[in-house]
Enzyme design. Structure first.
Site, PDB file in Angstrom:
ATOM      1  N   LYS A   1     -45.589 -31.641 -32.132  1.00 35.13           N
ATOM      2  CA  LYS A   1     -45.638 -32.962 -31.505  1.00 35.13           C
ATOM      3  C   LYS A   1     -45.303 -32.865 -30.018  1.00 35.13           C
ATOM      4  O   LYS A   1     -45.941 -33.500 -29.171  1.00 35.13           O
ATOM      5  CB  LYS A   1     -44.625 -33.880 -32.197  1.00 35.13           C
ATOM      6  CG  LYS A   1     -44.867 -35.354 -31.959  1.00 35.13           C
ATOM      7  CD  LYS A   1     -45.984 -35.847 -32.847  1.00 35.13           C
ATOM      8  CE  LYS A   1     -46.146 -37.338 -32.762  1.00 35.13           C
ATOM      9  NZ  LYS A   1     -47.072 -37.835 -33.778  1.00 35.13           N
TER      10      LYS A   1
ATOM     11  N   TYR B   1     -28.133 -25.033  -8.069  1.00 31.10           N
ATOM     12  CA  TYR B   1     -26.863 -25.193  -8.769  1.00 31.10           C
ATOM     13  C   TYR B   1     -25.791 -25.455  -7.723  1.00 31.10           C
ATOM     14  O   TYR B   1     -26.058 -26.105  -6.715  1.00 31.10           O
ATOM     15  CB  TYR B   1     -26.593 -23.955  -9.653  1.00 31.10           C
ATOM     16  CG  TYR B   1     -25.595 -24.243 -10.750  1.00 31.10           C
ATOM     17  CD1 TYR B   1     -25.775 -25.303 -11.631  1.00 31.10           C
ATOM     18  CD2 TYR B   1     -24.463 -23.454 -10.896  1.00 31.10           C
ATOM     19  CE1 TYR B   1     -24.850 -25.581 -12.613  1.00 31.10           C
ATOM     20  CE2 TYR B   1     -23.530 -23.725 -11.887  1.00 31.10           C
ATOM     21  CZ  TYR B   1     -23.732 -24.790 -12.744  1.00 31.10           C
ATOM     22  OH  TYR B   1     -22.811 -25.056 -13.715  1.00 31.10           O
TER      23      TYR B   1
ATOM     24  N   ALA C   1     -46.762 -46.809 -42.063  1.00 34.43           N
ATOM     25  CA  ALA C   1     -48.067 -47.002 -41.442  1.00 34.43           C
ATOM     26  C   ALA C   1     -48.740 -48.276 -41.934  1.00 34.43           C
ATOM     27  O   ALA C   1     -49.292 -49.044 -41.134  1.00 34.43           O
ATOM     28  CB  ALA C   1     -48.956 -45.793 -41.719  1.00 34.43           C
TER      29      ALA C   1
ATOM     30  N   GLU D   1     -39.976 -39.679 -35.540  1.00 29.41           N
ATOM     31  CA  GLU D   1     -41.053 -38.958 -36.214  1.00 29.41           C
ATOM     32  C   GLU D   1     -40.643 -38.584 -37.637  1.00 29.41           C
ATOM     33  O   GLU D   1     -39.554 -38.046 -37.859  1.00 29.41           O
ATOM     34  CB  GLU D   1     -41.366 -37.686 -35.416  1.00 29.41           C
ATOM     35  CG  GLU D   1     -42.577 -36.938 -35.886  1.00 29.41           C
ATOM     36  CD  GLU D   1     -43.867 -37.629 -35.496  1.00 29.41           C
ATOM     37  OE1 GLU D   1     -44.902 -37.325 -36.126  1.00 29.41           O
ATOM     38  OE2 GLU D   1     -43.848 -38.474 -34.580  1.00 29.41           O
TER      39      GLU D   1
ATOM     40  N   ASN E   1     -54.291 -37.532 -46.032  1.00 27.63           N
ATOM     41  CA  ASN E   1     -54.615 -36.173 -45.598  1.00 27.63           C
ATOM     42  C   ASN E   1     -53.822 -35.177 -46.431  1.00 27.63           C
ATOM     43  O   ASN E   1     -52.609 -35.354 -46.576  1.00 27.63           O
ATOM     44  CB  ASN E   1     -54.255 -36.034 -44.110  1.00 27.63           C
ATOM     45  CG  ASN E   1     -55.128 -35.060 -43.375  1.00 27.63           C
ATOM     46  OD1 ASN E   1     -55.861 -34.286 -43.978  1.00 27.63           O
ATOM     47  ND2 ASN E   1     -55.043 -35.087 -42.060  1.00 27.63           N
TER      48      ASN E   1
ATOM     49  N   ALA F   1     -47.831 -49.549 -48.517  1.00 22.23           N
ATOM     50  CA  ALA F   1     -46.906 -50.504 -47.895  1.00 22.23           C
ATOM     51  C   ALA F   1     -45.723 -49.776 -47.271  1.00 22.23           C
ATOM     52  O   ALA F   1     -44.623 -50.316 -47.191  1.00 22.23           O
ATOM     53  CB  ALA F   1     -46.433 -51.523 -48.922  1.00 22.23           C
ATOM     54  N   GLY F   2     -45.955 -48.549 -46.828  1.00 18.81           N
ATOM     55  CA  GLY F   2     -44.934 -47.796 -46.113  1.00 18.81           C
ATOM     56  C   GLY F   2     -45.009 -48.067 -44.627  1.00 18.81           C
ATOM     57  O   GLY F   2     -45.535 -49.098 -44.188  1.00 18.81           O
TER      58      GLY F   2
END
Length: 407
Positions: free
Chosen positions: A111, A56, A215, A153, A304, A212-213
């Site tokens: 994550k 510092y 992914a 995300e 899933n 169709a999202g």
């Protein structure tokens, strides 16, 4: 075996109550999550006043001044080039949907520890208290000086497409929406190996994508880039085709580069004679439709926890079956991709993650098990220690080849 808890809650509550769920019953998931799953750890000691004066003030002032004069030194003298912001608004969390920023934090922490465990990359979970597209973009732009990359995300479609695109335009660090591109990279890698196992090339395959999202769109794009014969994308109303007048801008774009066979009708209609089914939507596909697919079909039912086609049904007709679940073979798991992709991009200080880098990641991932192929092994395990180094090296090399590396 229960997971080891290395950072117990600081209040010393390590008895039975430490693992209690809200209803008072013991639950190992609550025991593991109590107090959070991660912590900040110093990489230098602060044992005495000499250490303090270096870590510092006054020592830190020299480093600050040097960076002010040469901004690129921030990568050498801070953690910037080794840390990713994991950013969400909590609107599309796993299979839970729009549960809000606070409820998303356990996933974002998860994550972050996967980044560290599988790629050696530090990550900070950031859950934003807004769902407004402009506010999310402005917030991330203002945070960006602290980070070497941004992993978007669990942000719902179609906003996720615009948020990623605009951030890529404004920032000079990698911005990657894992729900789109991580899924796409792993899917392509597994499909390459499944095709090889059945003595076919990608160019010989006709695929149908249910969903169709985020992914589904990304998978369609990367499969086209990789040279698949044809791919049709289906939403709740059937095949996304240019003759439909109810398409969003994103779906209209998808219709423009997919479905060379000009299919119309329902998902079941599109599956007639198809070589590949890729499910990223949930729902259930009737067995009668599965039975009409081509011989030696490839079924990737990735919803899933309930796959669109149960593996027991899929195995009646398919040569290779993959799911999103860990309790069946061939799990399509994003953790196979995103840690190595970011590690490779940040290793060379890439300004962005390009399509070529994603294709390189998929090729490297497929190659890990290319000599070990079987119907139950077209993709490696997330715990295969060869995965992250292979993906990291391939992405770094591709970044240099495409001119986006800065070292």
């Amino acid at each position: 075996m229960a997971a080891e808890i290395v950072n117990p809650r600081s209040d010393g509550n390590s008895g039975a109550d430490a693992g209690s769920a809200p209803d008072g019953a013991f639950d190992p998931a609550f025991a593991l999550h109590r107090g959070g799953k991660m912590a900040i750890q110093a990489t230098v000691p602060v044992r005495n006043k000499d250490d303090l004066s270096l870590a510092y003030t006054p020592g830190v002032a020299k480093v600050c001044s040097a960076i002010a004069e040469q901004p690129e030194l921030v990568h050498d003298y801070t953690w910037k080039s080794q840390v990713v912001a994991v950013v969400t608004d909590g609107t599309a969390v796993l299979g839970l949907g729009d549960i809000g920023p606070e409820a998303s934090l356990p996933v974002m922490e998860g994550k972050a520890i996967l980044f560290k465990q599988f790629g050696g990359v530090d990550a900070v979970p950031i859950a934003l208290g807004t769902t407004d597209t402009d506010e999310i973009i402005e917030t991330v732009v203002r945070m960006a000086p602290s980070f070497g990359g941004v992993n978007l995300e669990d942000i719902s479609a179609p906003r996720c497409f615009e948020i990623e695109r605009r951030l890529q335009e404004r920032l000079d660090i990698p911005v990657f929406h894992d729900d789109q591109h991580g899924t796409a990279v792993v899917t392509l890698a597994a499909l390459r190996n499944a095709a090889k196992l059945t003595d076919r090339s990608l160019g010989q395959l006709r695929a149908v994508i249910s969903g169709a999202g985020a992914a589904g769109v990304a998978i369609a794009k990367i499969l086209i880039e990789a040279g698949i014969g044809d791919v049709a994308v289906c939403d709740r109303k059937g095949v996304v085709s240019t003759d439909r007048g109810d398409l969003t801008d994103v779906k209209r774009e998808v219709a423009g580069f997919t479905n060379k066979g000009r299919l119309t009708g329902s998902l079941e209609d599109a599956l007639d004679g198809a070589d590949v089914f890729i499910g990223v939507s949930g729902g259930t596909v009737p067995e009668e439709a599965v039975a009409k697919m081509a011989k030696d079909s490839l079924i990737f039912a990735m919803a899933n926890p309930t796959p669109e086609i149960h593996p027991d049904v899929a195995h009646k007709y398919a040569a290779v079956v993959a799911t999103g679940r860990s309790d069946f073979p061939n799990q399509i798991n994003n953790v196979l991709a995103f840690p190595g992709i970011f590690a490779g991009a940040m290793q060379v200080r890439a300004s962005q993650i390009t399509e070529g880098m994603k294709l390189a990641a998929a090729e490297a991932l497929a190659a890990v098990v290319a000599d070990e192929l079987s119907a139950d092994r077209v993709i490696p395990s997330p715990f295969d220690e060869r995965v992250a180094p292979a993906v990291t090296a391939a992405v770094a090399a591709a970044a240099r080849a495409e001119g986006v590396a800065r070292r």
